[in-house]
Design an enzyme around this catalytic site. Structure first.
Site, mmCIF file in Angstrom:
data_model
loop_
_atom_site.group_PDB
_atom_site.id
_atom_site.type_symbol
_atom_site.label_atom_id
_atom_site.label_comp_id
_atom_site.label_asym_id
_atom_site.label_seq_id
_atom_site.Cartn_x
_atom_site.Cartn_y
_atom_site.Cartn_z
ATOM 1 N N GLY A 282 59.929 -3.908 -6.554
ATOM 2 C CA GLY A 282 59.587 -2.735 -5.763
ATOM 3 C C GLY A 282 59.653 -1.395 -6.451
ATOM 4 N N PRO B 154 61.127 -7.525 -10.824
ATOM 5 C CG PRO B 154 61.534 -6.641 -12.946
ATOM 6 C CD PRO B 154 62.099 -7.583 -11.921
ATOM 7 N N GLY B 155 57.718 -6.540 -10.806
ATOM 8 C CA GLY B 155 56.357 -6.940 -11.156
ATOM 9 C C GLY B 155 55.610 -5.731 -11.671
ATOM 10 N NE ARG B 156 53.736 -1.404 -7.451
ATOM 11 C CZ ARG B 156 52.651 -1.666 -6.745
ATOM 12 N NH1 ARG B 156 51.493 -1.203 -7.143
ATOM 13 N NH2 ARG B 156 52.732 -2.358 -5.635
ATOM 14 N NE ARG C 57 47.538 -1.267 -6.456
ATOM 15 C CZ ARG C 57 47.860 -0.001 -6.608
ATOM 16 N NH1 ARG C 57 47.160 0.775 -7.426
ATOM 17 N NH2 ARG C 57 48.875 0.521 -5.956
ATOM 18 C CE1 TYR D 1 47.807 -2.803 -1.559
ATOM 19 C CE2 TYR D 1 47.739 -0.864 -2.944
ATOM 20 C CZ TYR D 1 47.921 -2.232 -2.797
ATOM 21 O OH TYR D 1 48.207 -3.012 -3.895
ATOM 22 C CB CYS E 269 26.243 -4.823 -1.604
ATOM 23 S SG CYS E 269 24.826 -4.247 -0.735
ATOM 24 C CD GLU E 270 32.143 -3.709 1.907
ATOM 25 O OE1 GLU E 270 31.556 -4.796 1.783
ATOM 26 O OE2 GLU E 270 32.631 -3.322 2.966
#
Ligand code: PLP
Length: 462
Positions: free
Chosen positions: A245, A288-290, A353, A357, A384-385
């Site tokens: 986190g 930890p990741g991020r 991402r 969010y 196409c969005e």
């Protein structure tokens, strides 16, 4: 290089003759060699962060959260660094196995682990399982898992981050809640399982957290709960895993403390809260990741269409910010009413991402690092969005044009691992750079790879 970019770029980033280099490798050359979009991972940045976590937690374990970026080579790197690994699906577990990762150092997460996944964990000898639900306790009993167990608790702490990436509130699909007694029940049931033993509890209170007080509060609540558990049935944990986190800088206005400082603060909270309640202080581990891989990579795109629409930008920035706060603070706030869409050759399929969010990023042109960025642009993908946006508002050189190499820093975490084939766009490769050399650690996906899965109406292969 603009001074504000050194925050968000990998540690080895330098500018030579107006071009970006990482680990002594020219990014323009990389784009020529491997094509774009391209993810470039700086090994030294990852290793520095990993070592700093490991040293701060020593002798306890750092479990790299594989969900941030999971591939065989990253697992190999994590193993060589002596770290442990958190996986949360059979797919991540299989990647760890393929990398020859020692299973004793693997911890298995997930709110809905299947019987098949639990059997795989049993057969491979996974070291730890984090128990997430009452249904899972029954499945663990059926499967006869022999791993050490931790019970996941949702301590009801709201970390200061975006709503959709918070998982620590009571209203969560993860873990057992404290208030209704579910956590105590789960602890009791897990302690009765025929496993290598219930060793402790786990909590993950959110992601991209800058507010360390959230960890203090979570630790305090867990200590109170574990005092209750000791009184109820004499259970005392030897391990406390506080999840991942910790936040990273995506933009120049986000200052991140060194991981070691944050680890010290959590260690101090554990020592304080457990001692205060007369409990033995458990060994703290983290996931930890991020904060391990996020800042270690950039994504390189080629600019295609640049579209200017005069007069439609009504939410013009005032004093470096707007009502929706989508502008990067601290940068010049122009009276610019033109919207300028800079479209690149990737998008939400390699980095979802922003649509997910509203994530923020910086951008730079690897081939023109010394050009001043004064034009506010919206960096869009090629899907196409309309929602296929990579960065809502970011300054780029006024003459940004077709062929420029647009880089988005801090894309090591939750980009490739969340990539899709939306619009049948193939996934980019990952190239690791180190000491002037580049190695492709994930090759570019081809349309053949994608079409290989298709069958004709009669069920035959193409
Ligand atoms: C249980 C658990 N542990 C660790 C992590 C890694 O978090 P981060 O990448 O924010 O460090 C996550 C992310 O969602 C998680 O759910």
């Amino acid at each position: 290089m603009q001074s504000n970019l050194s925050q968000v770029l990998p540690d080895t980033a330098v500018v030579v003759d107006g071009r970006l280099q990482l680990a002594g490798v020219d990014v323009v050359d990389l784009a020529d060699r491997f094509g774009t979009p391209l993810i470039v991972l700086d090994r030294a940045s990852l290793e520095t962060r990993a070592k700093s976590y490991a040293a701060a937690l020593e002798p306890a374990r750092v479990f790299y959260a594989g969900k941030a970026l999971c591939c065989v080579a990253v697992c190999e790197m994590i193993e060589a660094l002596g770290l442990s690994l958190d996986v949360c699906t059979g797919g991540e577990l299989e990647t760890a196995r393929a990398a020859g990762f020692p299973m004793e150092r693997v911890l298995f997460h997930g709110n809905n682990k299947s019987v098949g996944e639990l059997e795989a964990a049993r057969d491979l000898g996974v070291g730890r399982i984090v128990v997430d639900s009452h249904d899972e306790i029954s499945r663990l009993a059926r499967v006869g898992v022999t791993s050490k167990l931790l019970v996941r608790i949702t301590p009801g702490v709201e970390a200061h981050t975006h709503h959709y990436i918070q998982t620590g509130q009571e209203d969560s699909k993860f873990g057992f809640t404290l208030a209704d007694g579910a956590a105590l029940d789960a602890l009791r049931r897990a302690s009765e399982l025929r496993s290598a033993g219930l060793v402790g509890v786990h909590a993950h209170i959110g992601s991209q957290i800058f507010e360390m007080a959230a960890f203090d509060l979570a630790v305090k609540r867990l200590a109170v709960f574990l005092r209750e558990a000791k009184d109820a049935f004499a259970f005392e944990p030897t391990e406390l895993n506080m999840g991942g986190g910790l936040g990273i800088a995506y933009t120049d206005d986000e200052i991140t403390p060194p991981p070691a400082d944050s680890v010290q603060r959590i260690l101090a909270a554990v020592e304080r809260e457990f001692s205060a309640l007369g409990l033995a202080v458990p060994e703290l581990s983290l996931e930890p990741g991020r904060s391990l891989v996020g800042s270690s990579a950039i994504t390189v795109y080629k600019v295609g269409t640049v579209k200017r629409i005069p007069g439609v930008r009504t939410d013009v920035a005032v004093d470096g910010g707007t009502s929706d706060d989508s502008y990067q603070k601290g940068l010049p706030s122009p009276e610019q009413t033109d919207r300028v869409y800079v479209s690149v050759d990737g998008g939400m399929s390699d980095n979802p991402r922003y649509p997910l969010y509203g994530a923020k990023y910086q951008a730079l042109l690897a081939n023109r690092m010394n050009d001043e960025s004064t034009l506010w642009t919206t960096v869009a993908g090629k899907h196409c969005e309309s929602g296929d946006i990579l960065i809502k508002d970011v300054p780029l050189p006024v003459d940004v044009r077709e062929g420029d190499l647009l880089c988005i820093p801090a894309t090591g975490a939750y980009t490739y691992s969340m990539a899709s084939n939306y619009n049948r766009i193939t996934k980019p490769p990952i190239v690791m750079v180190e000491d002037g050399k580049a190695v492709e650690i994930v090759r570019r996906e081809t349309l053949d790879d994608v079409l290989k899965l298709d069958r004709r109406l009669d069920g035959s292969a193409l």
